[in-house]
Design a protein around this motif. Structure first.
Motif, PDB file in Angstrom:
ATOM      1  N   UNK A  81      -3.324  20.205 -21.672  1.00 50.84           N
ATOM      2  CA  UNK A  81      -3.929  19.456 -20.573  1.00 50.84           C
ATOM      3  C   UNK A  81      -5.118  18.624 -21.062  1.00 50.84           C
ATOM      4  N   UNK A  82      -5.892  19.200 -21.980  1.00 50.04           N
ATOM      5  CA  UNK A  82      -7.065  18.499 -22.497  1.00 50.04           C
ATOM      6  C   UNK A  82      -6.670  17.226 -23.237  1.00 50.04           C
ATOM      7  N   UNK A  83      -5.740  17.348 -24.194  1.00 50.62           N
ATOM      8  CA  UNK A  83      -5.365  16.181 -24.991  1.00 50.62           C
ATOM      9  C   UNK A  83      -4.543  15.186 -24.178  1.00 50.62           C
ATOM     10  N   UNK A  84      -3.811  15.664 -23.194  1.00 48.91           N
ATOM     11  CA  UNK A  84      -3.101  14.729 -22.314  1.00 48.91           C
ATOM     12  C   UNK A  84      -4.102  13.871 -21.556  1.00 48.91           C
ATOM     13  N   UNK A  85      -5.190  14.507 -21.099  1.00 43.13           N
ATOM     14  CA  UNK A  85      -6.227  13.756 -20.385  1.00 43.13           C
ATOM     15  C   UNK A  85      -6.895  12.749 -21.312  1.00 43.13           C
ATOM     16  N   UNK A  86      -7.144  13.147 -22.567  1.00 44.95           N
ATOM     17  CA  UNK A  86      -7.811  12.257 -23.514  1.00 44.95           C
ATOM     18  C   UNK A  86      -6.950  11.047 -23.861  1.00 44.95           C
ATOM     19  N   UNK A  87      -5.668  11.297 -24.137  1.00 48.09           N
ATOM     20  CA  UNK A  87      -4.799  10.211 -24.592  1.00 48.09           C
ATOM     21  C   UNK A  87      -4.236   9.359 -23.459  1.00 48.09           C
ATOM     22  N   UNK A  88      -4.084   9.954 -22.278  1.00 47.70           N
ATOM     23  CA  UNK A  88      -3.408   9.240 -21.191  1.00 47.70           C
ATOM     24  C   UNK A  88      -4.367   8.584 -20.208  1.00 47.70           C
ATOM     25  N   UNK A  89      -5.653   8.882 -20.322  1.00 46.05           N
ATOM     26  CA  UNK A  89      -6.614   8.224 -19.444  1.00 46.05           C
ATOM     27  C   UNK A  89      -6.725   6.740 -19.827  1.00 46.05           C
ATOM     28  N   UNK A  90      -7.108   5.884 -18.891  1.00 49.06           N
ATOM     29  CA  UNK A  90      -7.298   4.459 -19.225  1.00 49.06           C
ATOM     30  C   UNK A  90      -8.267   4.314 -20.401  1.00 49.06           C
ATOM     31  N   UNK A  91      -7.854   3.575 -21.397  1.00 53.50           N
ATOM     32  CA  UNK A  91      -8.682   3.396 -22.582  1.00 53.50           C
ATOM     33  C   UNK A  91      -8.445   4.467 -23.632  1.00 53.50           C
TER      34      UNK A  91
END
Length: 269
Positions: free
Chosen positions: A40-50
């Motif tokens: 969940x953490x890395x998905x948020x990091x990579x998939x967030x805008x920017x």
């Protein structure tokens, strides 16, 4: 050295360790919970805008990295060996080894190998299932040499961890409780060994320092070789330094045993 007696130790270790197979299974199963948080953490990091890849990792390769850390950790990390060795010393069970033609380091090595075999056997199913779930992110090496080198590094990583654990447990000759020391070293292993994040996403200067520490070779090195992130001169250097740390940690383990035993006998143990 009579190899047969150490084979017997290994068999005894298998029998004793297999008694706790459900404990190992549940530990491995619930040990996957942090992986869910990592996903969940890395998905948020990579998939967030920017959000974008860094250090040569994208979302898929980062998840693959963490899957390999779970597998390698199960294969090489000692489980309660330090507490068992410390208990042998505190409770005086070490005395029985002083009157037998059995090297204590060889004895504990047999127990360690048996424990790793049983632990791997009973945890391989949940690990295989989680690998299958994330199968789209798996990219196996195409070269047989990569497999051979990563396995070689994996074996050295296992023994480096074991010898460090053994040396730390020898502190029980001098102090009653070793848990604080073990916790401090484990914290360094967790942070600097690649369990928290890949070592090679850190600044180059920090990486240069970490490559000379044993923690780098306890987990990250075999994974980096398998992923092809260590190649050429860097790969040769890594294996050379890892080999040196293997010899050093073995020598320290032997030294701590001899000094501890001398202290133990001096105080009437």
């Amino acid at each position: 050295m009579n190899l047969a007696k150490y084979v017997s130790v290994f068999n005894i270790g298998l029998q004793n360790t297999f008694v706790y197979r459900w404990n190992y299974f549940l530990r491995a199963l619930f040990g996957l919970i942090p992986l869910a948080g990592t996903v969940f953490l890395w998905r948020a990091i990579f998939h967030e805008p920017g959000g974008r890849g860094f250090g040569g990792y994208d979302y898929g390769s980062m998840i693959y990295y963490y899957l390999l850390t779970i597998l390698v950790s199960n294969l090489v990390t000692p489980t309660e060996d330090d507490w068992q060795i410390a208990a042998d010393i505190r409770e005086g069970q070490i005395n029985s080894f002083l009157t037998k033609p059995l090297n204590y380091l060889g004895y504990r090595t047999g127990i360690f190998l048996a424990g790793r075999l049983v632990y791997t056997a009973v945890t391989i199913i949940p690990i295989a299932l989680i690998f299958f779930y994330f199968r789209d992110y798996l990219q196996l090496p195409s070269s047989v040499v990569t497999y051979l080198l990563s396995i070689t590094s994996l074996v050295m990583a296992a023994f480096i961890q074991f010898f460090i654990t053994y040396a730390l447990a020898m502190m029980a000759f001098w102090i009653l409780e070793i848990s604080t020391i073990v916790f401090i070293v484990y914290s360094f292993e967790y942070f600097l060994g690649g369990q928290m994040f890949p070592v090679d996403i850190m600044p180059i200067t920090v990486q240069a320092v970490m490559k000379w520490l044993p923690f780098y070779y306890e987990l990250f090195c075999p994974i980096a070789i398998f992923l092809g992130r260590l190649q050429g001169a860097e790969l040769v250097q890594a294996l050379a330094i890892q080999s040196c740390w293997l010899v050093v940690t073995w020598a320290v383990a032997q030294f701590m045993w001899k000094r501890g035993l001398g202290h133990y006998q001096a105080v009437g143990g």
